[in-house]
Write a protein that holds these residues in place. Structure first.
Motif, short mmCIF file in Angstrom:
data_model
loop_
_atom_site.label_atom_id
_atom_site.label_comp_id
_atom_site.label_asym_id
_atom_site.label_seq_id
_atom_site.Cartn_x
_atom_site.Cartn_y
_atom_site.Cartn_z
N SER A 12 44.78 45.69 84.08
CA SER A 12 43.48 46.30 83.80
C SER A 12 42.77 46.69 85.10
CB SER A 12 42.63 45.28 83.02
OG SER A 12 41.27 45.43 83.30
N PRO A 14 39.48 47.61 85.44
CA PRO A 14 38.19 46.92 85.63
C PRO A 14 38.39 45.53 86.25
CG PRO A 14 38.25 48.00 83.48
CD PRO A 14 39.64 48.09 84.04
N ARG A 17 39.09 45.80 90.01
CA ARG A 17 37.85 46.01 90.77
C ARG A 17 37.29 44.67 91.26
NH1 ARG A 17 34.79 49.97 86.39
NH2 ARG A 17 35.77 51.91 87.03
N LEU A 36 45.43 39.63 75.93
CA LEU A 36 44.49 40.41 75.10
C LEU A 36 44.97 40.53 73.65
CD1 LEU A 36 43.37 43.21 77.58
CD2 LEU A 36 42.09 41.19 76.86
N LYS A 39 43.36 36.57 72.10
CA LYS A 39 42.26 36.24 73.02
C LYS A 39 41.92 34.75 72.99
CE LYS A 39 40.43 40.90 72.92
NZ LYS A 39 39.42 41.82 72.42
N LYS A 51 33.96 40.92 74.09
CA LYS A 51 35.28 40.25 73.99
C LYS A 51 36.31 40.93 74.88
CE LYS A 51 34.35 39.02 69.14
NZ LYS A 51 33.03 39.66 69.00
N LYS A 52 35.87 41.37 76.06
CA LYS A 52 36.76 42.09 76.97
C LYS A 52 36.83 41.41 78.33
CE LYS A 52 36.19 46.65 74.95
NZ LYS A 52 36.02 48.06 75.18
N VAL A 53 37.91 41.69 79.05
CA VAL A 53 38.00 41.29 80.45
C VAL A 53 37.55 42.49 81.29
CG1 VAL A 53 39.81 39.59 80.14
CG2 VAL A 53 40.47 41.98 80.47
N PRO A 54 37.07 42.26 82.51
CA PRO A 54 36.97 40.99 83.22
C PRO A 54 35.70 40.22 82.87
CG PRO A 54 36.17 42.76 84.61
CD PRO A 54 36.64 43.41 83.34
N GLU A 65 31.30 42.72 82.25
CA GLU A 65 31.18 44.15 82.61
C GLU A 65 31.41 44.32 84.11
OE1 GLU A 65 30.77 47.12 80.81
OE2 GLU A 65 31.36 45.78 79.21
N SER A 66 32.46 45.06 84.44
CA SER A 66 32.88 45.13 85.86
C SER A 66 31.78 45.64 86.80
CB SER A 66 34.16 45.95 86.00
OG SER A 66 33.97 47.28 85.61
N ASP A 101 32.67 55.95 85.10
CA ASP A 101 33.10 55.27 83.87
C ASP A 101 32.83 56.10 82.62
OD1 ASP A 101 34.18 53.22 85.22
OD2 ASP A 101 32.91 51.64 84.42
N TYR A 208 51.52 48.77 79.25
CA TYR A 208 50.16 48.41 78.82
C TYR A 208 49.45 49.60 78.17
CZ TYR A 208 45.31 46.79 79.61
OH TYR A 208 44.00 46.44 79.48
N1 LIG Z 1 33.19 48.49 80.56
C1 LIG Z 1 34.06 47.35 80.69
C2 LIG Z 1 35.45 47.71 80.19
C3 LIG Z 1 36.34 46.50 80.10
C4 LIG Z 1 37.60 46.79 79.30
O1 LIG Z 1 37.76 47.86 78.69
N2 LIG Z 1 38.50 45.81 79.28
C5 LIG Z 1 39.71 45.97 78.53
C6 LIG Z 1 40.91 45.79 79.45
S1 LIG Z 1 40.99 47.12 80.61
C7 LIG Z 1 39.77 44.88 77.45
O2 LIG Z 1 39.42 43.75 77.68
N3 LIG Z 1 40.24 45.26 76.26
C8 LIG Z 1 40.38 44.35 75.17
C9 LIG Z 1 39.83 44.88 73.89
O3 LIG Z 1 39.31 46.00 73.88
O4 LIG Z 1 39.91 44.18 72.90
C10 LIG Z 1 34.11 46.92 82.16
O5 LIG Z 1 33.92 47.76 83.04
O6 LIG Z 1 34.29 45.71 82.41
#
Ligand SMILES: N[C@@H](CCC(=O)N[C@@H](CS)C(=O)NCC(=O)O)C(=O)O
Length: 223
Positions: A12, A14, A17, A36, A39, A51-54, A65-66, A101, A208
């Motif tokens: 990923s 983000p 970064r 992912l 989770k 529910k996203k990384v990072p 949020e990165s 973004d 991925y």
């Molecule tokens: N705007 C968020 C985007 C984060 C994002 O899209 N993370 C993806 C991995 S690149 C993720 O966790 N996806 C899991 C999902 O959507 O369920 C940021 O900049 O942190």
């Protein structure tokens, strides 16, 4: 300094970064690799909204949020500043980060997944967005001036991940002919330390993205 942990996925950008920023700052951190497809309770508790990384955990406190995490890192560890010090320059850097973004990432992704008659229009939209970045980097080694800063980190996906999206989307976007300055920047950026130390293998990024692209295309073709 406190205890720093990063919930992340190696493919990923983000997440990359955040690793780049922590390493530029010389902050030690523990990398917690997230699956992912399954989770973890830690991710779901730490980022219940998206529910996203990072996610960065600083002394147990989560930040998601990165772009937000990058600003937090810059404010918390002062050495090697990432954002410009001047308020106007800082505002501009934030403006372009959001542009990257909201327009470039979304535009390139849209062009990659588009099919049929939508494809040409989607590619043109992505190229138009990249044109703005070409103008920003012209005459500068980095977006941050002489050294890597916040915007370089935000735009860093253009140095590796975009190539995979170009291949999977059967398109050419960031070419040296069309974007000489941005292309040169992308080549320089990926060779600098510590960037080059946290770049995932290309094949793993292909795998991925392939999953997500096939999924989006299958939804579009079932409409
Ligand atoms: N705007 C968020 C985007 C984060 C994002 O899209 N993370 C993806 C991995 S690149 C993720 O966790 N996806 C899991 C999902 O959507 O369920 C940021 O900049 O942190």
């Amino acid at each position: 300094m406190g205890e720093v942990k990063l919930i992340a996925t190696p493919q990923s950008f983000p997440c990359a970064r955040i690793e780049w920023a922590l390493r530029i700052k010389g902050v030690e951190y523990e990398y917690i690799q997230e699956d992912l497809a399954n989770k973890s309770p830690l991710l779901l508790q730490s980022n219940p909204v998206h529910k996203k990384v990072p996610v960065l955990l600083h002394d147990g406190k989560p930040i998601a949020e990165s772009l937000v995490i990058l600003e937090y890192i810059d404010e918390t560890w002062k050495e090697n500043p990432l954002l410009p010090l001047d308020p106007y320059e800082r505002a501009l850097a934030r403006f372009w980060a959001r542009f990257i973004d909201e327009k470039c990432v979304i535009g390139v992704w849209g062009a990659c997944v588009a099919q049929g008659e939508e494809k040409g229009k989607a590619i043109e939209a992505a190229l138009d967005s990249l044109e703005f970045l070409e103008k920003q980097i012209q005459g500068n080694k980095y977006f941050g001036g002489e050294r890597i800063g916040y915007l370089d980190i935000v735009a860093g996906w253009l140095s590796h991940w975009i190539n995979v999206l170009e291949e999977l989307g059967d398109m050419e976007l960031l070419t040296a002919e069309r974007f000489p300055s941005l292309h040169e920047w992308s080549q320089n950026f990926i060779q600098t330390s510590p960037v080059k130390d946290c770049i995932p293998p290309r094949e793993s990024v292909v795998e991925y993205f392939s999953f997500g692209i096939n999924y989006v295309r299958s939804l579009a073709s079932n409409k």
